[in-house]
Design a protein around this motif. Sequence first.
Motif, PDB file in Angstrom:
ATOM      1  N   ASN A  50       0.823  -1.040  -0.058  1.00  0.00           N
ATOM      2  CA  ASN A  50       0.068   0.175  -0.025  1.00  0.00           C
ATOM      3  C   ASN A  50       0.980   1.286  -0.112  1.00  0.00           C
ATOM      4  OD1 ASN A  50      -3.275  -0.494   0.227  1.00  0.00           O
ATOM      5  ND2 ASN A  50      -2.216  -1.982   1.555  1.00  0.00           N
ATOM      6  N   LEU A  51       1.889   1.305   0.691  1.00  0.00           N
ATOM      7  CA  LEU A  51       2.970   2.403   0.779  1.00  0.00           C
ATOM      8  C   LEU A  51       3.343   2.723  -0.480  1.00  0.00           C
ATOM      9  CD1 LEU A  51       4.315   2.091   4.412  1.00  0.00           C
ATOM     10  CD2 LEU A  51       2.542   3.758   3.611  1.00  0.00           C
ATOM     11  N   ILE A  52       3.906   1.587  -1.177  1.00  0.00           N
ATOM     12  CA  ILE A  52       4.407   1.723  -2.578  1.00  0.00           C
ATOM     13  C   ILE A  52       3.544   2.153  -3.619  1.00  0.00           C
ATOM     14  CG2 ILE A  52       5.455   0.156  -4.538  1.00  0.00           C
ATOM     15  CD1 ILE A  52       6.942  -1.539  -2.385  1.00  0.00           C
ATOM     16  N   HIS A  53       2.330   1.729  -3.554  1.00  0.00           N
ATOM     17  CA  HIS A  53       1.184   2.006  -4.505  1.00  0.00           C
ATOM     18  C   HIS A  53       1.211   3.689  -4.337  1.00  0.00           C
ATOM     19  CE1 HIS A  53      -2.267   1.863  -6.840  1.00  0.00           C
ATOM     20  NE2 HIS A  53      -2.982   2.515  -5.876  1.00  0.00           N
ATOM     21  N   ALA A  54       1.103   4.093  -3.043  1.00  0.00           N
ATOM     22  CA  ALA A  54       0.927   5.759  -2.671  1.00  0.00           C
ATOM     23  C   ALA A  54       2.025   6.590  -3.050  1.00  0.00           C
ATOM     24  CB  ALA A  54       0.413   6.050  -1.215  1.00  0.00           C
ATOM     25  N   GLY A  55       3.124   5.852  -3.194  1.00  0.00           N
ATOM     26  CA  GLY A  55       4.352   6.573  -3.579  1.00  0.00           C
ATOM     27  C   GLY A  55       5.032   6.937  -1.880  1.00  0.00           C
ATOM     28  N   PHE A  56       4.666   6.403  -0.914  1.00  0.00           N
ATOM     29  CA  PHE A  56       5.310   6.684   0.371  1.00  0.00           C
ATOM     30  C   PHE A  56       6.343   5.879   0.699  1.00  0.00           C
ATOM     31  CE2 PHE A  56       0.960   8.622   0.865  1.00  0.00           C
ATOM     32  CZ  PHE A  56       1.450   9.848   1.546  1.00  0.00           C
ATOM     33  N   ALA A  57       6.771   4.750  -0.174  1.00  0.00           N
ATOM     34  CA  ALA A  57       7.742   3.773  -0.044  1.00  0.00           C
ATOM     35  C   ALA A  57       8.087   3.194  -1.468  1.00  0.00           C
ATOM     36  CB  ALA A  57       7.412   2.492   0.918  1.00  0.00           C
ATOM     37  N   GLU A  58       9.134   2.806  -1.630  1.00  0.00           N
ATOM     38  CA  GLU A  58       9.855   2.205  -2.798  1.00  0.00           C
ATOM     39  C   GLU A  58      10.758   1.139  -2.505  1.00  0.00           C
ATOM     40  OE1 GLU A  58      11.688   5.508  -4.901  1.00  0.00           O
ATOM     41  OE2 GLU A  58      13.691   5.538  -3.828  1.00  0.00           O
ATOM     42  N   ARG A  59      10.887   0.257  -3.431  1.00  0.00           N
ATOM     43  CA  ARG A  59      11.836  -0.786  -3.372  1.00  0.00           C
ATOM     44  C   ARG A  59      13.249  -0.241  -3.532  1.00  0.00           C
ATOM     45  NH1 ARG A  59       9.721  -5.330  -1.286  1.00  0.00           N
ATOM     46  NH2 ARG A  59       7.501  -5.647  -2.221  1.00  0.00           N
TER      47      ARG A  59
END
Length: 102
Positions: A50-59
Amino acid sequence: MKSPDLSTTMQRGLNAIKALSGHEADGMRPGELAKSLDITQPQATAVIKNLIHAGFAERCPWDQSKVRLGPTMITLANSAQLAISQRAIQIEQDRKNFGATL
């Protein structure tokens, strides 16, 4: 006691953001995040997605098994810092223009 107005899912996401803060250089694995949040690894994986989808986290580019805070967090932090700096400049200008009564 949990407040009935709080979303467990939302609180997990917000706590994950706080947990990822400071790990931008090395990133965190889902298991590490799960341990720091006292949740299961599948729950941590769901939060991360969910955080990746929202741009709040990334690999992490150097290790896809790790995550770090993403570009949205950087944008928000920079925007807040800019607003604070601009307001400080305006306050100082107001003091110069109108005296020390502010």
